[in-house]
Motif scaffolding. Sequence first.
Motif, PDB file in Angstrom:
ATOM      1  N   GLY A  31       1.102  -0.942   0.078  1.00  0.00           N
ATOM      2  CA  GLY A  31      -0.016   0.193   0.177  1.00  0.00           C
ATOM      3  C   GLY A  31       0.783   1.344   0.314  1.00  0.00           C
ATOM      4  N   GLU A  32       1.543   1.541   0.742  1.00  0.00           N
ATOM      5  CA  GLU A  32       3.030   2.042   0.820  1.00  0.00           C
ATOM      6  C   GLU A  32       3.805   2.466  -0.793  1.00  0.00           C
ATOM      7  OE1 GLU A  32       4.606   0.904   4.085  1.00  0.00           O
ATOM      8  OE2 GLU A  32       3.105   2.007   6.165  1.00  0.00           O
ATOM      9  N   GLY A  33       3.583   1.043  -1.570  1.00  0.00           N
ATOM     10  CA  GLY A  33       4.697   1.307  -2.334  1.00  0.00           C
ATOM     11  C   GLY A  33       6.265   1.064  -1.987  1.00  0.00           C
ATOM     12  N   GLU A  34       6.235   0.735  -1.174  1.00  0.00           N
ATOM     13  CA  GLU A  34       7.574  -0.193  -1.161  1.00  0.00           C
ATOM     14  C   GLU A  34       7.998  -1.574  -1.889  1.00  0.00           C
ATOM     15  OE1 GLU A  34       9.868   1.560   1.193  1.00  0.00           O
ATOM     16  OE2 GLU A  34       8.494   3.095   1.678  1.00  0.00           O
ATOM     17  N   TRP A  35       7.437  -1.902  -1.506  1.00  0.00           N
ATOM     18  CA  TRP A  35       6.782  -3.118  -2.123  1.00  0.00           C
ATOM     19  C   TRP A  35       6.489  -3.510  -3.637  1.00  0.00           C
ATOM     20  CZ3 TRP A  35       7.405  -6.726   2.631  1.00  0.00           C
ATOM     21  CH2 TRP A  35       8.863  -6.570   3.104  1.00  0.00           C
ATOM     22  N   SER A  36       7.650  -4.282  -4.721  1.00  0.00           N
ATOM     23  CA  SER A  36       5.846  -5.000  -5.634  1.00  0.00           C
ATOM     24  C   SER A  36       5.658  -6.085  -5.536  1.00  0.00           C
ATOM     25  CB  SER A  36       7.003  -4.897  -6.823  1.00  0.00           C
ATOM     26  OG  SER A  36       7.905  -5.566  -6.311  1.00  0.00           O
ATOM     27  N   PRO A  37       4.786  -6.251  -5.841  1.00  0.00           N
ATOM     28  CA  PRO A  37       3.490  -7.157  -6.259  1.00  0.00           C
ATOM     29  C   PRO A  37       5.294  -8.856  -6.010  1.00  0.00           C
ATOM     30  CG  PRO A  37       2.638  -5.985  -6.668  1.00  0.00           C
ATOM     31  CD  PRO A  37       3.275  -5.264  -6.604  1.00  0.00           C
ATOM     32  N   ALA A  38       5.578  -8.742  -7.496  1.00  0.00           N
ATOM     33  CA  ALA A  38       6.549  -9.455  -7.213  1.00  0.00           C
ATOM     34  C   ALA A  38       7.136  -9.728  -5.919  1.00  0.00           C
ATOM     35  CB  ALA A  38       7.657  -9.423  -8.509  1.00  0.00           C
ATOM     36  N   ASP A  39       8.120  -8.473  -5.201  1.00  0.00           N
ATOM     37  CA  ASP A  39       8.388  -8.508  -4.190  1.00  0.00           C
ATOM     38  C   ASP A  39       7.739  -9.368  -2.960  1.00  0.00           C
ATOM     39  OD1 ASP A  39      11.640  -7.422  -5.569  1.00  0.00           O
ATOM     40  OD2 ASP A  39      10.058  -5.274  -4.803  1.00  0.00           O
ATOM     41  N   ALA A  40       7.066  -8.536  -2.925  1.00  0.00           N
ATOM     42  CA  ALA A  40       6.143  -9.175  -2.301  1.00  0.00           C
ATOM     43  C   ALA A  40       6.019 -11.300  -2.240  1.00  0.00           C
ATOM     44  CB  ALA A  40       4.893  -9.225  -1.451  1.00  0.00           C
ATOM     45  N   ALA A  41       5.793 -10.925  -3.522  1.00  0.00           N
ATOM     46  CA  ALA A  41       5.469 -12.686  -3.167  1.00  0.00           C
ATOM     47  C   ALA A  41       6.453 -13.590  -3.047  1.00  0.00           C
ATOM     48  CB  ALA A  41       5.225 -12.979  -4.460  1.00  0.00           C
ATOM     49  N   ARG A  42       7.906 -12.792  -3.338  1.00  0.00           N
ATOM     50  CA  ARG A  42       8.899 -13.667  -2.648  1.00  0.00           C
ATOM     51  C   ARG A  42       9.080 -13.628  -1.658  1.00  0.00           C
ATOM     52  NH1 ARG A  42      13.873 -11.563  -3.091  1.00  0.00           N
ATOM     53  NH2 ARG A  42      13.414  -9.426  -4.365  1.00  0.00           N
ATOM     54  N   ILE A  43       9.247 -12.875  -0.871  1.00  0.00           N
ATOM     55  CA  ILE A  43       9.689 -12.732   0.270  1.00  0.00           C
ATOM     56  C   ILE A  43       8.778 -14.706   0.873  1.00  0.00           C
ATOM     57  CG2 ILE A  43       9.316 -11.228   2.242  1.00  0.00           C
ATOM     58  CD1 ILE A  43      10.321  -8.905   0.632  1.00  0.00           C
ATOM     59  N   ALA A  44       7.405 -13.943   0.810  1.00  0.00           N
ATOM     60  CA  ALA A  44       7.078 -15.053   1.364  1.00  0.00           C
ATOM     61  C   ALA A  44       7.116 -16.031   1.279  1.00  0.00           C
ATOM     62  CB  ALA A  44       5.320 -14.226   0.889  1.00  0.00           C
ATOM     63  N   HIS A  45       7.267 -16.367   0.028  1.00  0.00           N
ATOM     64  CA  HIS A  45       7.785 -17.414  -0.264  1.00  0.00           C
ATOM     65  C   HIS A  45       8.363 -18.222   0.267  1.00  0.00           C
ATOM     66  CE1 HIS A  45       9.487 -21.426  -2.452  1.00  0.00           C
ATOM     67  NE2 HIS A  45      10.090 -20.558  -2.483  1.00  0.00           N
ATOM     68  N   MET A  46      10.355 -16.454   0.327  1.00  0.00           N
ATOM     69  CA  MET A  46      11.569 -17.562   0.974  1.00  0.00           C
ATOM     70  C   MET A  46      11.440 -17.363   2.761  1.00  0.00           C
ATOM     71  SD  MET A  46      14.282 -14.655  -0.249  1.00  0.00           S
ATOM     72  CE  MET A  46      13.096 -13.583   0.005  1.00  0.00           C
ATOM     73  N   ILE A  47      10.282 -17.205   3.182  1.00  0.00           N
ATOM     74  CA  ILE A  47       9.814 -17.158   4.865  1.00  0.00           C
ATOM     75  C   ILE A  47       9.076 -18.293   5.235  1.00  0.00           C
ATOM     76  CG2 ILE A  47       9.359 -16.014   6.868  1.00  0.00           C
ATOM     77  CD1 ILE A  47       9.764 -13.416   5.289  1.00  0.00           C
ATOM     78  N   GLY A  48       8.143 -18.939   4.289  1.00  0.00           N
ATOM     79  CA  GLY A  48       7.295 -19.879   3.992  1.00  0.00           C
ATOM     80  C   GLY A  48       8.142 -21.647   3.799  1.00  0.00           C
ATOM     81  N   SER A  49       8.767 -21.537   3.399  1.00  0.00           N
ATOM     82  CA  SER A  49       9.246 -22.388   3.021  1.00  0.00           C
ATOM     83  C   SER A  49      11.040 -22.465   2.627  1.00  0.00           C
ATOM     84  CB  SER A  49       8.604 -23.297   2.124  1.00  0.00           C
ATOM     85  OG  SER A  49       8.169 -22.628   0.969  1.00  0.00           O
ATOM     86  N   GLY A  50      11.562 -21.437   1.313  1.00  0.00           N
ATOM     87  CA  GLY A  50      12.438 -21.508   0.003  1.00  0.00           C
ATOM     88  C   GLY A  50      13.881 -21.169   1.185  1.00  0.00           C
ATOM     89  N   ASN A  51      13.607 -20.625   2.498  1.00  0.00           N
ATOM     90  CA  ASN A  51      15.020 -20.384   3.343  1.00  0.00           C
ATOM     91  C   ASN A  51      15.274 -21.834   3.935  1.00  0.00           C
ATOM     92  OD1 ASN A  51      15.427 -18.140   2.896  1.00  0.00           O
ATOM     93  ND2 ASN A  51      14.465 -16.938   4.110  1.00  0.00           N
ATOM     94  N   ALA A  52      14.016 -22.031   4.407  1.00  0.00           N
ATOM     95  CA  ALA A  52      14.153 -23.435   5.288  1.00  0.00           C
ATOM     96  C   ALA A  52      14.584 -24.770   4.365  1.00  0.00           C
ATOM     97  CB  ALA A  52      13.092 -24.228   6.031  1.00  0.00           C
ATOM     98  N   ARG A  53      14.536 -25.117   3.133  1.00  0.00           N
ATOM     99  CA  ARG A  53      14.698 -25.959   1.928  1.00  0.00           C
ATOM    100  C   ARG A  53      16.256 -25.707   1.941  1.00  0.00           C
ATOM    101  NH1 ARG A  53      10.953 -28.883   0.162  1.00  0.00           N
ATOM    102  NH2 ARG A  53       8.638 -28.161   0.762  1.00  0.00           N
ATOM    103  N   ARG A  54      16.696 -24.297   1.768  1.00  0.00           N
ATOM    104  CA  ARG A  54      18.084 -24.266   1.395  1.00  0.00           C
ATOM    105  C   ARG A  54      18.562 -24.588   2.411  1.00  0.00           C
ATOM    106  NH1 ARG A  54      19.804 -19.582   2.283  1.00  0.00           N
ATOM    107  NH2 ARG A  54      18.294 -18.246   2.479  1.00  0.00           N
ATOM    108  N   VAL A  55      18.742 -23.650   3.641  1.00  0.00           N
ATOM    109  CA  VAL A  55      19.484 -24.082   4.526  1.00  0.00           C
ATOM    110  C   VAL A  55      19.671 -25.659   5.070  1.00  0.00           C
ATOM    111  CG1 VAL A  55      20.070 -24.067   7.029  1.00  0.00           C
ATOM    112  CG2 VAL A  55      19.691 -21.335   5.253  1.00  0.00           C
ATOM    113  N   TYR A  56      18.691 -26.204   5.480  1.00  0.00           N
ATOM    114  CA  TYR A  56      18.610 -27.340   5.763  1.00  0.00           C
ATOM    115  C   TYR A  56      18.691 -29.050   4.531  1.00  0.00           C
ATOM    116  CZ  TYR A  56      16.787 -26.009  10.427  1.00  0.00           C
ATOM    117  OH  TYR A  56      16.241 -25.478  11.612  1.00  0.00           O
ATOM    118  N   ARG A  57      18.592 -28.539   2.912  1.00  0.00           N
ATOM    119  CA  ARG A  57      19.009 -29.546   1.853  1.00  0.00           C
ATOM    120  C   ARG A  57      17.821 -29.870   2.293  1.00  0.00           C
ATOM    121  NH1 ARG A  57      24.598 -28.859   0.950  1.00  0.00           N
ATOM    122  NH2 ARG A  57      25.796 -27.413   1.832  1.00  0.00           N
ATOM    123  N   LEU A  58      16.660 -29.784   2.338  1.00  0.00           N
ATOM    124  CA  LEU A  58      15.620 -30.849   2.321  1.00  0.00           C
ATOM    125  C   LEU A  58      15.314 -30.967   0.730  1.00  0.00           C
ATOM    126  CD1 LEU A  58      13.276 -28.663   5.071  1.00  0.00           C
ATOM    127  CD2 LEU A  58      14.787 -30.627   4.613  1.00  0.00           C
TER     128      LEU A  58
END
Length: 390
Positions: free
Chosen positions: A363-390
């Motif tokens: 809403g503030e124009g700080e992030w684009s929808p693509a940024d927001a979707a990528r961040i949600a994915h990283m935090i929800g699963s992407g980071n853990a899959r990378r760090v724990y080598r899942l």
Amino acid sequence: MPETRLDDVLVSPSLPDAVRAALLAPMVDHHCHGVRRDDLSRSEFEMLITEAGTPAPPGTTHFDTPVGVAIRRWCAPVLGLEPHVPAAVYLSRRTELGAAEVNRRLLRAAGIAAFLVDTGLEGPELLSAAEMGRLGGAAADEIVRLEQVEQEVAEAGMPAVDYAGMLREELAARAARAAGLKSIAAYRCGLGFDPSRPSRGAVIAAAGRRLAEPKERLTDPVLVRHLLWAAIDVARERSLPLQFHCGYGDTDLDLHRSDPALLTGFIRAVAPSGVPVILLHCYPFHRQAAYLANVFPHVYVDVGLALTYTAAGSVSVVRELLELVPFHKQMFSSDCYGVAELCLLGAVYHRRGLARVLADRLGEGEWSPADAARIAHMIGSGNARRVYRL
């Protein structure tokens, strides 16, 4: 009532489709425990929805807490009840369905793709990692608790001179079939320990004292340090991360000694090993944890059970963590234990809190929808899959 899907009330339909999809996608719960397989009395259930360790004062109930209200709001519909039903009605329905069906519904409603289960609180009444995965419709792997391994080694009996070698062998054997390692040093001696690796002579002397009373809990700072450095050696060889409990916990914890900032010296000392250090829960020190993740390349963070227990107030915790933490350094965990309600609530408040923050940034124009979707994915699963080598 049929089983209820919570998607539309968890994440506003007004968010861009890609952002909603990322928020509602299956997540990796990178730190949780087994839940009870048996039916529970009201008193047993109430003791499992608090970190207090004692019943509520006479005339009161642990349902009169943020998490207690949240159970009646979010878990009731999954069990086929209207939101906000009285606690007695909720518990009656729980008994009617039976523990296996309750666990299946709640674990699956959490939307988890993989459970990483700390098995340090094992007991016949708790689901195993494999059972958590089977009931939750997810993959499952073990996180090895260091202090449990040390306890088993100490109780096996040996000369003090053999203690370090046997501990190293057992850690390596357990790590060979695990996704990560975990320490509860915060509970045993606090996180402000000397970060250096103890000498062999100091370890032998401390092991002699330890083996004289092997059934006591490990609290000797020398042996805690040795255990951590032995874990770093094994983790480096196996490419595993090392988790630390930080911040909020039960009454066995001295909160001021669990500030993750106290780990700074150890974090700096282990940096050359490349072993990822993951700071769990962290509340109310989540801003300190965000700083550590910001400045050290091998440090990661979550806010875990803080979201469950702050419940309706959890959006502020999510917002404060995201002030500074790199988005590729944050993960999701529920830290559920004992009752599957805590798994669902961890997922609910992660998604709701992150959705609110993302909506504000968009809403503030700080992030684009693509940024927001990528961040949600990283935090929800992407980071853990990378760090724990899942």
